[in-house]
Scaffold this motif. Sequence first.
Motif, mmCIF file in Angstrom:
data_model
loop_
_atom_site.group_PDB
_atom_site.id
_atom_site.type_symbol
_atom_site.label_atom_id
_atom_site.label_comp_id
_atom_site.label_asym_id
_atom_site.label_seq_id
_atom_site.Cartn_x
_atom_site.Cartn_y
_atom_site.Cartn_z
ATOM 1 N N GLU A 6 5.398 3.107 -5.261
ATOM 2 C CA GLU A 6 5.328 4.250 -4.355
ATOM 3 C C GLU A 6 6.474 5.219 -4.619
ATOM 4 O O GLU A 6 7.557 4.818 -5.047
ATOM 5 C CB GLU A 6 5.409 3.795 -2.888
ATOM 6 C CG GLU A 6 4.344 2.828 -2.438
ATOM 7 C CD GLU A 6 4.793 1.386 -2.512
ATOM 8 O OE1 GLU A 6 4.230 0.538 -1.794
ATOM 9 O OE2 GLU A 6 5.725 1.096 -3.318
ATOM 10 N N SER A 7 6.223 6.474 -4.335
ATOM 11 C CA SER A 7 7.261 7.497 -4.440
ATOM 12 C C SER A 7 6.935 8.619 -3.464
ATOM 13 O O SER A 7 5.825 8.687 -2.923
ATOM 14 C CB SER A 7 7.365 8.035 -5.863
ATOM 15 O OG SER A 7 6.136 8.622 -6.257
ATOM 16 N N GLY A 9 8.810 9.418 -0.652
ATOM 17 C CA GLY A 9 9.405 9.288 0.675
ATOM 18 C C GLY A 9 10.679 10.096 0.789
ATOM 19 O O GLY A 9 11.192 10.638 -0.188
ATOM 20 N N LEU A 20 3.104 11.226 -0.293
ATOM 21 C CA LEU A 20 3.443 9.989 -0.976
ATOM 22 C C LEU A 20 2.470 9.758 -2.124
ATOM 23 O O LEU A 20 1.296 10.123 -2.032
ATOM 24 C CB LEU A 20 3.389 8.807 -0.024
ATOM 25 C CG LEU A 20 4.228 8.894 1.256
ATOM 26 C CD1 LEU A 20 4.112 7.588 2.035
ATOM 27 C CD2 LEU A 20 5.669 9.242 0.954
ATOM 28 N N CYS A 22 1.309 6.672 -5.109
ATOM 29 C CA CYS A 22 1.369 5.262 -5.504
ATOM 30 C C CYS A 22 0.702 5.141 -6.856
ATOM 31 O O CYS A 22 -0.520 5.336 -6.965
ATOM 32 C CB CYS A 22 0.686 4.384 -4.473
ATOM 33 S SG CYS A 22 0.500 2.657 -4.959
ATOM 34 N N THR A 118 8.260 2.760 0.271
ATOM 35 C CA THR A 118 9.109 3.948 0.224
ATOM 36 C C THR A 118 9.415 4.369 1.660
ATOM 37 O O THR A 118 8.530 4.360 2.524
ATOM 38 C CB THR A 118 8.431 5.086 -0.565
ATOM 39 O OG1 THR A 118 9.342 6.183 -0.715
ATOM 40 C CG2 THR A 118 7.156 5.587 0.094
ATOM 41 N N GLN A 119 10.673 4.716 1.899
ATOM 42 C CA GLN A 119 11.118 5.035 3.253
ATOM 43 C C GLN A 119 10.747 6.463 3.628
ATOM 44 O O GLN A 119 11.016 7.406 2.874
ATOM 45 C CB GLN A 119 12.629 4.857 3.365
ATOM 46 C CG GLN A 119 13.216 5.250 4.709
ATOM 47 C CD GLN A 119 12.839 4.273 5.812
ATOM 48 O OE1 GLN A 119 12.960 3.060 5.635
ATOM 49 N NE2 GLN A 119 12.415 4.798 6.961
#
Length: 124
Positions: A6-7, A9, A20, A22, A118-119
């Motif tokens: 994931e990216s 965030g 987001l 994935c 991802t936060q």
Amino acid sequence: QVTLVESGGGLVQAGGSLRLSCAASGLTFSRYSMGWFRQAPGKDREFVTAISWIGGGTNYADSVKGRFTISRDNAKNTVYLQMESLKSEDTAVYYCAADPGIIATRRIGEYDYWGQGTQVTVSS
């Protein structure tokens, strides 16, 4: 080996947007339904949305319906989560997951593979 990464965030103000992504590898992505889940501190992981690999059918949690949109690009082995009108209660770690079933299910146990998360933090 199957990996989901994931990216996208980050920190955003309430009312803002984030997308987001994935990226999947090691599996036949076009034959997997994909889901997004989230987990806030001290809470259980919860379903957010999912998209089927057959017909692109989608399923959304009531809490995000009308604000979040899931989509997929099979050519890029990537699933996306577009988040609009973000609220403080959307703050969580967001995970993508892959399910070989044909239904865009919200059942956590149906998903075989998970990303690391991802936060997303929404400030009010």
